[in-house]
Design an enzyme around this catalytic site. Structure first.
Site, PDB file in Angstrom:
ATOM      1  CB  CYS A  49       4.289  17.148 -14.113  1.00 45.54           C
ATOM      2  SG  CYS A  49       3.267  16.351 -14.700  1.00 45.54           S
ATOM      3  CB  CYS A  72     -13.689  -3.163  19.846  1.00 47.25           C
ATOM      4  SG  CYS A  72     -14.132  -1.616  19.664  1.00 47.25           S
TER       5      CYS A  72
END
Lengths: 444, 461
Positions: free
Chosen positions: B135, B348
């Protein structure tokens, strides 16, 4: 008990606005093509991927500015453009059958600024040049607005009570509410353009006055009324454009028959049929002398009215309006067959002898096109097929007199977006004309 | 049907999918429901030192229309009383003997505190212990979590306190907030860890609110770094996982690794297995969509294993590790070029602009007559879909100039339209390492490099 029809409900704008979430999802779906085909297909060449990605990034003012820079009537065009034939029809995602909803995104962005009373442009520094614009339709308003952005002083003369031209009077409210057209008018006014209504060339406005008071003129007079059918009983036939106008300006007073026949198969005819159906006609029949294949209405308009329950009688030509005691009781038609191609390249319809029949009806509406602009004759302008003839710079045969919009549309189909492009390019041409006399400072 | 069951250092589970130690494993009620949904195991939300939490706890990064591409959190370890947690763990294990139940723990860095928590966890009947050295927020400020995981000597010391007393397997969970996870991994293994797990969350600030200028999430006007997780971290996790898989010293211990970091679909899971994970832990995807996602994790992995002929998870684990290499050993003579399939291309032009602006300017726009044309060449009067579509040029790669960077392939929105095709380079295979050994001057001097390029026929535009 018969249900009371409320025009404000049945004629209200058909497509709801996109929600914020819908707009965001759709904007993210756009691929952001480079040198995009949608932009190429758009007659005003709006940088469509750019405005869509600005919606995606949350820059809605920038998005609206991108649209309005190329197309000052962007809020109208978002609603009335035949997008299937233009931008959306060219979208690369048609490969998967799902083009981006460009029109509705454009409406989302332009509604954002109009809804908040925001202006994205301001008038340019005054140049002292004066331009008269005759007709406050999309072409005229665009030309006026673009010139005002460049600092020129513009007066628009409009014969009708309200400006906006067909956007105000001629497009059914289902596609564009009057308020949208009038909001665009106000935006042009805020750019410093003076709009004088109920001023008609040849009636209370003289050509000499216009030529004397202005450095250039832009004619955007549109077209005339619907031509006569030239058949017995003509006096009973309603003008389709007036029919649509009544549906917008005074829908409660518009009397719609029980069985209505609409003559013609263009977009105005489709709109008349829609109005009649929605305002309570039990049966609406479109009568057209050719077939489905030759009709000039856009595919999506045709699909729309079929879905509304409008019926079609192809290969039929009116020959007489039948009436009893001044009340229409039927439209006598003759069957047609298609022959060799005519001047328009479409097969010429020919009457089949002895094939007359009657369509029972109590109202006949005609929507078979519009008369050519009479201004051309009045001013002695050169014409092409009855339309005002212009060169690449939109200049007519009279130097300093320019024209655009439906009144010059000798080729191609008349549409708002084409009129906007005319108005914009004519404004740039007029500006270039002035730049020569103003010197390099005003040179763009 | 492949056999998805695993044996992770003696911890057995019917499939490799475990819930990671996190909010989804906060209580018995949740874990019961997760096991009912089909999860193979769960790592209980870390228990240990007493804490107090704050709100708001979670920030999220949304990208495009994708919500929660990543999440960050400042939530601490379990804030429920220790006794309640231990009782519920015992209860869950009794009901689900076939599932893996591992308890994550984090206490003050004192030997007696660790010994005490280990004993109490073992009393519950849990299958294993995971030591939370990961953590990066809240606990690290108190000398726990990543404060331990970042210092290999602490990592080794504390792990040894645990392994000295533990009778059940001990897994050490590593923090990614280090230059390399290898030293702490080696330290944990030296202290007797039975398995490793990674990655814990990455230090992050998710963003700033553009209206209030507050940090996201806003904690009473303040904010700060929190732990970052979710799909966006997957590539980082794969890299750190593979760095353990190729480390000779780590490999020598032969312990299993539990992989996690952005696993959302069975495809992600399969990649973690191929790069050396034996069990797979999931958190963010569950926080987004719920326990039900286990169904396709299992079903999809099964279908893929069947299609590829894998019968057991063990056959998949580490199968791609031998391909992990580095630049020194890549074949400098391998050549791939982009090829655009005009039948699939939707024009495109994203490849064109990417190549032209950011790569090597080797894609041309070619019109129907075969002429190279510039973009935006239509005039202001041109319009309509037919005109726009019928005159649209086709992007075409000039293969002789293509360096094979693969940018166009990556930006192309059409699956399978731009493919990277291997073409013969005409040069003998050689690596940078070999060049350094055989032609050191080429790697040190530009003039020598130029001569070398000329000699072997490498032309840079």
């Amino acid at each position: 008990m018969q249900q009371v029809i409320k025009p404000e409900e049945v004629l209200k704008e058909y497509h709801p606005p996109l929600t914020d979430h819908e707009a965001l999802v759709e904007a993210h779906r756009c691929l952001y093509c480079y040198d995009a085909p949608c932009t190429h297909a758009c007659p005003t060449h709006i940088d469509i991927p750019k405005f869509i990605k600005k919606i995606a990034s949350g820059n809605l003012v920038g998005s609206a500015r991108t649209i309005l820079e190329a197309n000052l009537m962007g809020a109208t065009c978002a609603r009335v453009c035949p997008v299937e034939e233009l931008c959306e029809g060219a979208c690369v995602l048609n490969a998967e059958g799902k083009p981006i909803m460009i029109g509705r995104l454009q409406r989302y962005a332009t509604d954002y600024v109009y809804g908040r009373g925001m202006d994205v442009f301001s008038p340019g520094p005054p140049t002292g040049k004066r331009v008269a614009v005759i007709g406050a339709g999309p072409a005229g308003l665009t030309c006026a607005g673009e010139l005002a952005k460049l600092g020129h002083s513009v007066t628009v003369f409009e014969k009708r009570e309200l400006p906006g031209g067909l956007s105000t009077y001629g497009i059914i409210a289902l596609r564009e509410p009057v308020e949208v057209a009038l909001a665009e008018v106000e935006m042009v006014r805020r750019l410093g353009v003076e709009i004088r209504t109920q001023m008609e060339l040849g009636r209370n406005l003289s050509w000499e006055e216009v030529r004397a008071g202005f450095d250039a003129v832009f004619l955007s007079v549109g077209l005339g009324t619907v031509p006569a059918l030239e058949i017995p009983g003509e006096e009973h036939v309603l003008d389709g454009l007036e029919f649509i106008e009544a549906s917008k300006m005074n829908p409660h007073s518009l009397k719609v028959g029980r069985e209505v026949v609409v003559v013609g198969a263009g977009n105005t005819a489709m709109d008349c049929a829609t109005i009649a159906k929605r305002l309570g006609a039990e049966r609406v029949t479109v009568v057209y002398r050719r077939t489905e294949r030759e009709m000039t209405a856009y595919d999506f308009e045709y699909r729309f009215v079929k879905n509304e329950g409008v019926e079609f009688r192809f290969l039929a030509q009116p020959v007489e309006v039948l009436s009893e005691n001044g009340q229409v009781v039927g439209l006598k038609c003759v069957r047609m067959s298609l022959g060799a191609p005519d001047a328009s390249g479409r097969p010429a319809p020919e009457p089949v002898p002895g094939s007359e029949f009657v369509i029972p009806c109590d109202q006949v509406v005609k929507a078979i096109g519009q008369e050519k602009p009479w201004v051309a004759q009045m001013l002695g302008l050169e014409t092409e097929k009855g339309f005002i003839k212009v060169n690449q710079d939109y200049e007519t045969s009279l130097p300093g007199v320019y024209a655009g919009g439906d009144c010059i549309r000798a080729r191609g189909s008349a549409s708002t977006v084409m009129a906007v492009q005319d108005g914009k390019l004519a404004a740039f041409a007029i500006h270039r004309r002035f730049a020569q006399s103003l010197g390099a400072a005003a040179d763009d | 049907m492949a056999d998805l069951s695993i044996n992770f250092a003696g911890i057995k589970s019917p499939n490799p999918f475990w819930l990671a130690s996190a909010p989804p494993t906060n209580s018995a009620a949740q874990v019961h429901r997760a096991f009912e949904a089909g999860w193979g195991g769960a790592v209980w939300k870390t228990i240990g030192a007493p804490v107090l939490n704050v709100s708001n706890r979670y920030g999220a990064w949304h990208y495009g229309s994708q919500r929660m591409l990543a999440i960050n959190n400042v939530e601490l370890i379990s804030d429920r009383p220790l006794e309640v947690n231990l009782k519920e763990i015992r209860d869950v294990k009794r009901h689900w003997p076939d599932r893996a139940l591992i308890v994550s723990a984090m206490v003050e860095s004192k030997p007696e505190a660790w010994r005490d928590i280990v004993m109490r966890i073992e009393d519950t009947g849990a299958d294993g212990i995971e030591l939370n050295y990961g953590c990066p927020h809240g606990m690290s400020e108190r000398g726990m979590g990543s404060a331990v995981g970042q210092v290999p000597s602490y990592c080794q010391m504390i792990t040894s306190w645990v392994t000295e007393v533990a009778k059940i397997p001990v897994i050490v969970k590593l923090t990614p907030n280090v230059a390399s996870v290898v030293p702490p991994a080696r330290a944990a293994l030296a202290a007797g860890a039975n398995g490793l797990s990674l990655i814990n969350t990455i230090n992050s600030i998710i963003g700033v609110d553009l209206d209030t200028f507050e940090l996201i999430p806003n904690i009473g006007g303040k904010g700060g770094h929190g732990g970052y997780a979710g799909p966006a971290v997957k590539p980082i996790a794969l890299n750190l996982l593979s760095s353990l898989g190729v480390d000779e010293e780590v490999k020598r211990y032969g312990v299993p690794i539990s992989g996690m970091g952005g696993i959302t679909t069975w495809r992600d899971a399969a990649e973690f297995l191929l790069l050396g994970a034996t069990s797979l832990q999931v958190c963010t995807a569950v926080m987004h969509y719920g326990f039900r996602i286990i169904e396709d994790l299992v079903d999809g992995l099964n279908a893929w294993m069947d299609a590829k002929g894998f019968k057991t998870i063990a056959e998949v684990v580490g199968k791609s590790l031998h391909r992990i290499s580095d630049f020194n050993d890549f074949d400098l003579s391998f050549r791939a070029v982009a090829r655009i399939n005009p039948d699939k291309c939707i024009k495109c032009n994203l490849c064109y602009v990417a190549c032209n602006d950011s790569a090597h300017q080797c894609i041309d726009l070619v019109d129907a007559q075969g002429q190279v044309v510039p973009p935006y060449r239509y005039d202001a009067h041109a319009n309509g879909k037919h005109e726009a579509v019928s005159t649209r040029p086709q992007p075409v790669v000039r293969e002789e100039d293509c360096v094979g960077c693969r940018l166009c392939h990556n930006v192309c929105p059409v699956e399978g339209c731009i493919e990277m095709v291997e073409v013969p380079s005409g040069r003998a295979s050689v690596t940078w390492r070999e060049l350094m050994q055989t032609r050191p001057e080429v790697t040190e001097d530009w003039a020598a490099m130029e001569r070398y390029r000329k000699e072997v026929g490498i032309e840079i535009h």
